[in-house]
Design a protein around this motif. Structure first.
Motif, short mmCIF file in Angstrom:
data_model
loop_
_atom_site.label_atom_id
_atom_site.label_comp_id
_atom_site.label_asym_id
_atom_site.label_seq_id
_atom_site.Cartn_x
_atom_site.Cartn_y
_atom_site.Cartn_z
N GLY A 165 -4.21 13.17 65.03
CA GLY A 165 -4.39 11.73 65.21
C GLY A 165 -3.45 10.86 64.42
N TYR A 171 -7.91 6.98 68.76
CA TYR A 171 -8.31 8.35 68.44
C TYR A 171 -9.71 8.55 69.03
N ALA A 199 -10.38 10.13 61.03
CA ALA A 199 -9.58 9.05 61.64
C ALA A 199 -8.89 8.22 60.57
N ALA A 204 -5.27 6.33 62.04
CA ALA A 204 -5.49 5.82 63.40
C ALA A 204 -5.84 4.33 63.35
#
Length: 250
Positions: A165, A171, A199, A204
């Motif tokens: 990611g 994501y 994440a 992200a």
């Protein structure tokens, strides 16, 4: 790039919902990520006669791949003669789907390519990364000039989630669990809090939580993920559309 959620449930679909599936569109090219239970009717609303350009399936569990057999039947028996299209998946996906009936076989209508691996598909660079699950699972990264989408499939915690990611615009992360698992317990799916943490580590920009266990309060998952991820968090919902020109909409 535009993403339409076809299904958001883990294991089996709640009434009115479907299991994992996402339609990704860019420059007129339509790519499907996963086709779990009940995703095909929703896909056909957007792509009549199964007129998609490529399919990517992360792993062989039926809540991610069973409606690939339905798409095969639509393209084989339907109203239109359609060209062969790429199918990217771990090798056991085609084996499982082909056991459902003797004909047609997936290889008759699809050009099957193995994941993990990398390949150019239409406007997308598609890259797969092996992630831990009960069966072989490939996280998927889709890249076009200026946009990146990453999708975990199903996975336990793993450092490769940050690689998958990295700096993604969106994501899509499975968030099956809400309760924290016992220490030392084998891990093959994520909690919502863990999804937020990975994440964040990936950098992200936007997090889409999905793969909710049937009956879960999705608001709880959103709050848990917000404890670890500072950016925008969205709960996947059937027919939700995410583009990069405005806010999510139905």
């Amino acid at each position: 790039m535009k993403v339409t959620v076809l299904g958001s449930c883990a294991a089996w679909p709640e009434p009115g919902r479907a299991c994992s599936g996402y339609l990704v569109e860019h420059d007129g090219f339509r790519l499907v990520l996963d086709l779990g239970f009940a995703t095909l009717p929703r896909l056909l609303r957007h792509c009549p006669n199964g007129t998609v350009d490529a399919v990517v399936v992360t792993h062989r569990h039926s809540d991610h791949c069973v409606d690939l057999n339905g798409l095969l039947r639509v393209r084989h028996y339907g109203e239109r003669v359609l060209p062969r299209i790429p199918l990217l998946c771990p090798p056991d996906v085609a084996s499982v789907v082909d056991t459902l009936e003797p004909r047609p076989r997936l290889a008759e209508l699809f050009d099957v390519h193995e994941l993990p691996g990398g390949r150019r598909v239409g406007p997308f660079q598609v890259d797969g990364i092996a992630l831990p699950h009960h069966v072989p699972n490939a996280g998927v990264r889709l890249t076009t000039p200026g946009r990146t989408l990453a999708y975990t499939g199903d996975t336990g915690p793993d450092p490769r989630l940050a690689e998958l990611g990295a700096d993604a615009d969106l994501y899509i992360m499975e968030a099956t669990l809400q309760a924290e698992p016992a220490p030392g317990e084998p891990r093959n799916v994520l909690t919502a809090r863990e999804a937020g943490e990975w994440a964040r580590r990936a950098g992200a920009r936007r997090l889409l939580l999905t793969h909710f266990w049937p009956g879960s309060d999705r608001g709880v998952s959103l709050r848990q993920a917000a404890e670890t991820f500072p950016g925008e968090i969205i709960a996947a919902d059937e027919d939700l559309v995410i583009d990069w020109l405005g806010r999510p909409r139905h």
